[in-house]
Write a protein that holds these residues in place. Sequence first.
Motif, PDB file in Angstrom:
ATOM      1  N   ILE A   4       0.981  -1.179   0.023  1.00  0.00           N
ATOM      2  CA  ILE A   4       0.099  -0.055   0.384  1.00  0.00           C
ATOM      3  C   ILE A   4       0.378   0.899   0.421  1.00  0.00           C
ATOM      4  O   ILE A   4       0.198   1.725  -0.791  1.00  0.00           O
ATOM      5  CB  ILE A   4      -1.299  -0.364   1.066  1.00  0.00           C
ATOM      6  CG1 ILE A   4      -1.697  -1.052   1.106  1.00  0.00           C
ATOM      7  CG2 ILE A   4      -1.319   1.515   1.044  1.00  0.00           C
ATOM      8  CD1 ILE A   4      -3.132  -1.425   2.574  1.00  0.00           C
ATOM      9  N   GLU A   5       2.144   1.719   1.070  1.00  0.00           N
ATOM     10  CA  GLU A   5       3.117   2.655   0.732  1.00  0.00           C
ATOM     11  C   GLU A   5       3.597   2.456  -0.528  1.00  0.00           C
ATOM     12  O   GLU A   5       3.800   3.607  -0.964  1.00  0.00           O
ATOM     13  CB  GLU A   5       4.010   2.112   1.939  1.00  0.00           C
ATOM     14  CG  GLU A   5       3.642   2.144   3.034  1.00  0.00           C
ATOM     15  CD  GLU A   5       4.814   1.954   4.756  1.00  0.00           C
ATOM     16  OE1 GLU A   5       5.598   1.628   3.859  1.00  0.00           O
ATOM     17  OE2 GLU A   5       3.759   2.225   4.957  1.00  0.00           O
ATOM     18  N   GLU A   6       3.437   1.234  -1.462  1.00  0.00           N
ATOM     19  CA  GLU A   6       4.944   1.237  -2.521  1.00  0.00           C
ATOM     20  C   GLU A   6       3.365   2.291  -3.518  1.00  0.00           C
ATOM     21  O   GLU A   6       3.557   3.065  -4.560  1.00  0.00           O
ATOM     22  CB  GLU A   6       4.479   0.312  -3.115  1.00  0.00           C
ATOM     23  CG  GLU A   6       6.047  -0.111  -2.765  1.00  0.00           C
ATOM     24  CD  GLU A   6       6.405  -1.874  -2.482  1.00  0.00           C
ATOM     25  OE1 GLU A   6       7.795  -2.366  -2.525  1.00  0.00           O
ATOM     26  OE2 GLU A   6       5.181  -2.277  -3.324  1.00  0.00           O
ATOM     27  N   LEU A   7       2.118   1.907  -3.874  1.00  0.00           N
ATOM     28  CA  LEU A   7       1.020   1.905  -4.567  1.00  0.00           C
ATOM     29  C   LEU A   7       1.081   3.962  -3.724  1.00  0.00           C
ATOM     30  O   LEU A   7       0.649   4.585  -5.004  1.00  0.00           O
ATOM     31  CB  LEU A   7       0.047   1.697  -3.983  1.00  0.00           C
ATOM     32  CG  LEU A   7      -0.288  -0.085  -4.723  1.00  0.00           C
ATOM     33  CD1 LEU A   7      -2.145  -0.650  -3.869  1.00  0.00           C
ATOM     34  CD2 LEU A   7      -0.623   0.508  -6.131  1.00  0.00           C
ATOM     35  N   ALA A   8       0.979   4.269  -3.227  1.00  0.00           N
ATOM     36  CA  ALA A   8       0.925   5.868  -2.635  1.00  0.00           C
ATOM     37  C   ALA A   8       2.574   6.687  -3.251  1.00  0.00           C
ATOM     38  O   ALA A   8       1.727   7.303  -3.462  1.00  0.00           O
ATOM     39  CB  ALA A   8       0.904   6.047  -1.105  1.00  0.00           C
ATOM     40  N   ALA A   9       3.348   5.772  -3.147  1.00  0.00           N
ATOM     41  CA  ALA A   9       4.551   6.345  -3.635  1.00  0.00           C
ATOM     42  C   ALA A   9       4.434   6.578  -5.567  1.00  0.00           C
ATOM     43  O   ALA A   9       4.826   7.919  -5.558  1.00  0.00           O
ATOM     44  CB  ALA A   9       5.945   5.880  -3.184  1.00  0.00           C
ATOM     45  N   LEU A  10       3.830   5.084  -6.085  1.00  0.00           N
ATOM     46  CA  LEU A  10       3.769   5.684  -7.401  1.00  0.00           C
ATOM     47  C   LEU A  10       2.219   6.449  -7.500  1.00  0.00           C
ATOM     48  O   LEU A  10       2.873   7.376  -8.767  1.00  0.00           O
ATOM     49  CB  LEU A  10       3.234   4.383  -7.483  1.00  0.00           C
ATOM     50  CG  LEU A  10       4.693   2.687  -8.017  1.00  0.00           C
ATOM     51  CD1 LEU A  10       2.933   1.808  -8.058  1.00  0.00           C
ATOM     52  CD2 LEU A  10       5.130   3.756  -8.709  1.00  0.00           C
ATOM     53  N   ARG A  11       1.431   6.536  -6.838  1.00  0.00           N
ATOM     54  CA  ARG A  11       0.603   7.980  -6.715  1.00  0.00           C
ATOM     55  C   ARG A  11       0.905   9.513  -6.411  1.00  0.00           C
ATOM     56  O   ARG A  11       0.165  10.076  -7.041  1.00  0.00           O
ATOM     57  CB  ARG A  11      -0.555   7.706  -5.734  1.00  0.00           C
ATOM     58  CG  ARG A  11      -1.487   5.753  -6.899  1.00  0.00           C
ATOM     59  CD  ARG A  11      -2.485   5.629  -5.774  1.00  0.00           C
ATOM     60  NE  ARG A  11      -3.424   6.684  -5.060  1.00  0.00           N
ATOM     61  CZ  ARG A  11      -4.660   6.504  -5.637  1.00  0.00           C
ATOM     62  NH1 ARG A  11      -5.467   6.050  -6.439  1.00  0.00           N
ATOM     63  NH2 ARG A  11      -6.002   7.575  -4.777  1.00  0.00           N
ATOM     64  N   HIS A  43      -5.824   6.492   3.148  1.00  0.00           N
ATOM     65  CA  HIS A  43      -6.948   6.156   2.503  1.00  0.00           C
ATOM     66  C   HIS A  43      -7.234   4.437   2.086  1.00  0.00           C
ATOM     67  O   HIS A  43      -7.848   4.305   1.902  1.00  0.00           O
ATOM     68  CB  HIS A  43      -7.067   6.983   1.741  1.00  0.00           C
ATOM     69  CG  HIS A  43      -8.591   6.554   1.325  1.00  0.00           C
ATOM     70  ND1 HIS A  43      -9.683   7.583   0.958  1.00  0.00           N
ATOM     71  CD2 HIS A  43      -8.884   6.721  -0.395  1.00  0.00           C
ATOM     72  CE1 HIS A  43     -10.151   7.113   0.022  1.00  0.00           C
ATOM     73  NE2 HIS A  43      -9.781   6.724  -1.292  1.00  0.00           N
ATOM     74  N   LEU A  44      -6.063   4.021   1.379  1.00  0.00           N
ATOM     75  CA  LEU A  44      -6.098   3.130   0.473  1.00  0.00           C
ATOM     76  C   LEU A  44      -6.543   1.499   1.327  1.00  0.00           C
ATOM     77  O   LEU A  44      -7.037   1.385   1.519  1.00  0.00           O
ATOM     78  CB  LEU A  44      -4.716   2.569  -0.348  1.00  0.00           C
ATOM     79  CG  LEU A  44      -5.022   3.472  -1.750  1.00  0.00           C
ATOM     80  CD1 LEU A  44      -3.816   3.356  -1.871  1.00  0.00           C
ATOM     81  CD2 LEU A  44      -6.058   3.017  -2.426  1.00  0.00           C
ATOM     82  N   GLU A  45      -6.251   1.909   2.586  1.00  0.00           N
ATOM     83  CA  GLU A  45      -5.639   0.782   3.577  1.00  0.00           C
ATOM     84  C   GLU A  45      -6.935   0.923   3.797  1.00  0.00           C
ATOM     85  O   GLU A  45      -8.149  -0.199   4.103  1.00  0.00           O
ATOM     86  CB  GLU A  45      -4.937   0.951   4.362  1.00  0.00           C
ATOM     87  CG  GLU A  45      -5.041  -0.372   5.223  1.00  0.00           C
ATOM     88  CD  GLU A  45      -4.042  -0.459   6.531  1.00  0.00           C
ATOM     89  OE1 GLU A  45      -3.242  -1.295   6.619  1.00  0.00           O
ATOM     90  OE2 GLU A  45      -3.273   0.535   6.918  1.00  0.00           O
ATOM     91  N   ALA A  46      -7.691   2.354   4.261  1.00  0.00           N
ATOM     92  CA  ALA A  46      -9.178   1.748   5.425  1.00  0.00           C
ATOM     93  C   ALA A  46     -10.546   1.798   3.947  1.00  0.00           C
ATOM     94  O   ALA A  46     -10.884   0.794   4.378  1.00  0.00           O
ATOM     95  CB  ALA A  46      -9.196   3.310   5.758  1.00  0.00           C
ATOM     96  N   ALA A  47     -10.093   1.903   2.652  1.00  0.00           N
ATOM     97  CA  ALA A  47     -10.598   2.242   2.055  1.00  0.00           C
ATOM     98  C   ALA A  47     -10.763   0.056   1.402  1.00  0.00           C
ATOM     99  O   ALA A  47     -12.234  -0.095   1.415  1.00  0.00           O
ATOM    100  CB  ALA A  47     -10.891   2.151   0.970  1.00  0.00           C
ATOM    101  N   PRO A  55      -6.423  -3.070  -2.895  1.00  0.00           N
ATOM    102  CA  PRO A  55      -6.008  -1.528  -2.706  1.00  0.00           C
ATOM    103  C   PRO A  55      -5.631  -0.874  -4.685  1.00  0.00           C
ATOM    104  O   PRO A  55      -5.514   0.024  -4.948  1.00  0.00           O
ATOM    105  CB  PRO A  55      -4.993  -1.171  -2.291  1.00  0.00           C
ATOM    106  CG  PRO A  55      -4.718  -2.570  -1.067  1.00  0.00           C
ATOM    107  CD  PRO A  55      -5.838  -3.790  -1.601  1.00  0.00           C
ATOM    108  N   LEU A  56      -5.219  -2.235  -5.362  1.00  0.00           N
ATOM    109  CA  LEU A  56      -4.027  -1.922  -6.295  1.00  0.00           C
ATOM    110  C   LEU A  56      -5.918  -1.207  -7.393  1.00  0.00           C
ATOM    111  O   LEU A  56      -5.804  -0.807  -8.570  1.00  0.00           O
ATOM    112  CB  LEU A  56      -3.607  -3.094  -7.212  1.00  0.00           C
ATOM    113  CG  LEU A  56      -2.996  -2.405  -8.467  1.00  0.00           C
ATOM    114  CD1 LEU A  56      -2.818  -1.219  -9.267  1.00  0.00           C
ATOM    115  CD2 LEU A  56      -2.188  -3.903  -9.477  1.00  0.00           C
ATOM    116  N   LEU A  57      -6.727  -2.293  -7.143  1.00  0.00           N
ATOM    117  CA  LEU A  57      -7.667  -2.607  -7.999  1.00  0.00           C
ATOM    118  C   LEU A  57      -8.599  -1.235  -7.719  1.00  0.00           C
ATOM    119  O   LEU A  57      -9.790  -0.171  -8.651  1.00  0.00           O
ATOM    120  CB  LEU A  57      -8.945  -3.241  -7.794  1.00  0.00           C
ATOM    121  CG  LEU A  57      -8.387  -4.692  -8.493  1.00  0.00           C
ATOM    122  CD1 LEU A  57      -9.240  -5.753  -8.368  1.00  0.00           C
ATOM    123  CD2 LEU A  57      -7.858  -4.982  -9.598  1.00  0.00           C
TER     124      LEU A  57
END
Length: 138
Positions: A4-11, A43-47, A55-57
Amino acid sequence: MHPIEELAALRNPLPEPGTVTPEDCYADACEQVAEQRKKDALHLEAASDDLRVDPLLLALDDLKTQKEAVDAEIRRLLAWGREFHGGRPYGLEELAHRAGYSVSGVRTAYSETEIRQVAAQIGREPNRPRRDGAKGGR
């Protein structure tokens, strides 16, 4: 790093050195991005926990929604430029270049739906009457 942190870094990519003006604000810009990454990861983790969705989806769904909103805004701006701007509409070539469309794409990008939306948002009718054969609602 957690996925999830990696996704947040990419975003939320860090600015490249030399891209922040003035340069002495670079550290502040990086700090702001780091804070945004934390918020995005939470936000991604909670959602994803609440919805039981990967989380990617969720991130892709979010970007798709943003893209659709931007596309709709582009259509409204094209409608304004062609139908509402001054005494003479913007040229198709210039609009096509700026919007990333072909000339024919600009002609067909917006419809009566977008024209009605623009009219309602700016409080006036188009400058030129629509032809009887004008394209219908989207």
